[in-house]
Design a protein around this motif. Sequence first.
Motif, PDB file in Angstrom:
ATOM      1  N   UNK A   1       0.669  -0.630   0.086  1.00 22.72           N
ATOM      2  CA  UNK A   1       0.418   0.474  -0.315  1.00 22.72           C
ATOM      3  C   UNK A   1       0.810   0.914  -0.224  1.00 22.72           C
ATOM      4  N   UNK A   2       0.510   1.925  -0.811  1.00 19.03           N
ATOM      5  CA  UNK A   2       0.899   3.301  -0.986  1.00 19.03           C
ATOM      6  C   UNK A   2       0.463   4.019   0.475  1.00 19.03           C
ATOM      7  N   UNK A   3       2.003   4.880   1.384  1.00 19.43           N
ATOM      8  CA  UNK A   3       1.434   5.110   2.401  1.00 19.43           C
ATOM      9  C   UNK A   3       2.879   6.513   2.576  1.00 19.43           C
ATOM     10  N   UNK A   4       2.216   6.586   4.084  1.00 18.69           N
ATOM     11  CA  UNK A   4       3.363   8.176   4.002  1.00 18.69           C
ATOM     12  C   UNK A   4       3.421   8.483   6.089  1.00 18.69           C
ATOM     13  N   UNK A   5       5.023   8.281   6.530  1.00 22.80           N
ATOM     14  CA  UNK A   5       4.570   8.432   7.938  1.00 22.80           C
ATOM     15  C   UNK A   5       4.098   9.859   7.714  1.00 22.80           C
ATOM     16  N   UNK A   6       3.504  10.536   8.696  1.00 24.50           N
ATOM     17  CA  UNK A   6       2.830  11.437   9.179  1.00 24.50           C
ATOM     18  C   UNK A   6       2.767  12.183  10.629  1.00 24.50           C
ATOM     19  N   UNK A   7       3.127  13.857  11.028  1.00 24.10           N
ATOM     20  CA  UNK A   7       3.281  13.971  12.198  1.00 24.10           C
ATOM     21  C   UNK A   7       2.846  15.383  11.571  1.00 24.10           C
ATOM     22  N   UNK A   8       1.979  16.135  13.029  1.00 23.80           N
ATOM     23  CA  UNK A   8       2.207  17.613  13.180  1.00 23.80           C
ATOM     24  C   UNK A   8       2.718  18.027  12.795  1.00 23.80           C
ATOM     25  N   UNK A   9       2.046  19.568  12.064  1.00 25.52           N
ATOM     26  CA  UNK A   9       3.374  20.147  11.806  1.00 25.52           C
ATOM     27  C   UNK A   9       4.493  20.556  10.342  1.00 25.52           C
ATOM     28  N   UNK A  10       4.399  18.979   9.642  1.00 26.06           N
ATOM     29  CA  UNK A  10       5.220  18.642   9.227  1.00 26.06           C
ATOM     30  C   UNK A  10       5.574  18.919   7.697  1.00 26.06           C
ATOM     31  N   UNK A  11       5.769  18.913   6.349  1.00 29.46           N
ATOM     32  CA  UNK A  11       5.846  18.125   5.633  1.00 29.46           C
ATOM     33  C   UNK A  11       6.185  17.750   4.961  1.00 29.46           C
ATOM     34  N   UNK A  12       5.809  16.624   3.892  1.00 28.07           N
ATOM     35  CA  UNK A  12       5.909  15.277   3.912  1.00 28.07           C
ATOM     36  C   UNK A  12       6.619  15.412   2.141  1.00 28.07           C
ATOM     37  N   UNK A  13       7.197  15.057   1.775  1.00 24.35           N
ATOM     38  CA  UNK A  13       7.692  15.113   0.595  1.00 24.35           C
ATOM     39  C   UNK A  13       7.857  14.139   0.285  1.00 24.35           C
ATOM     40  N   UNK A  14       6.821  13.569  -0.649  1.00 26.82           N
ATOM     41  CA  UNK A  14       6.693  12.290  -0.907  1.00 26.82           C
ATOM     42  C   UNK A  14       7.839  11.658  -2.299  1.00 26.82           C
ATOM     43  N   UNK A  15       8.401  10.418  -2.233  1.00 27.70           N
ATOM     44  CA  UNK A  15       9.703  10.311  -2.998  1.00 27.70           C
ATOM     45  C   UNK A  15       9.340   9.726  -4.356  1.00 27.70           C
ATOM     46  N   UNK A  16       9.953   9.070  -4.972  1.00 28.66           N
ATOM     47  CA  UNK A  16       9.130   9.682  -6.774  1.00 28.66           C
ATOM     48  C   UNK A  16       8.385   8.012  -6.650  1.00 28.66           C
ATOM     49  N   UNK A  17       9.018   7.537  -5.942  1.00 30.29           N
ATOM     50  CA  UNK A  17       7.528   5.378  -5.981  1.00 30.29           C
ATOM     51  C   UNK A  17       6.238   6.546  -5.750  1.00 30.29           C
ATOM     52  N   UNK A  18       6.183   6.597  -3.999  1.00 28.59           N
ATOM     53  CA  UNK A  18       5.032   7.358  -4.058  1.00 28.59           C
ATOM     54  C   UNK A  18       4.403   8.321  -4.763  1.00 28.59           C
ATOM     55  N   UNK A  19       4.627   8.998  -5.632  1.00 30.05           N
ATOM     56  CA  UNK A  19       4.493  10.417  -6.438  1.00 30.05           C
ATOM     57  C   UNK A  19       3.512   9.168  -7.581  1.00 30.05           C
TER      58      UNK A  19
END
Length: 116
Positions: free
Chosen positions: A63-81
């Motif tokens: 599954x496509x997923x990303x670690x998340x936290x409050x007040x953060x900016x998640x830069x997706x990897x090329x594979x995630x994107x």
Amino acid sequence: MSTKSASTVKILSGAALAAAIDISGQNVVGIQMPSAWTAAALSFQGSFDGTTYGEILDSAGVAAAATAAASSYIALTAAQSANINAARWLIVRSGTSATPVNQGADRDLVIVTVDR
């Protein structure tokens, strides 16, 4: 030169899924998280027609997923994107399909895209 755009999606209090957004013509490259967040990763559902949604998986079935936290900016990897951008319509989920996490208040996430 690619033009960056942003769309806000809302996960309502007591829910784990945001409303669907149309990402046609755009590549999702990042997610700006809100200042408050009930701890959970992000995962994604996609659709070609905006009606039937399924879990976004890579070619290995992960599954496509990303670690998340409050007040953060998640830069997706090329594979995630690439996995996310295979869909036309996108739903962001708090948690995973097996363990969705309902948010404790309304949460606005900013989906950052660049033109394809």
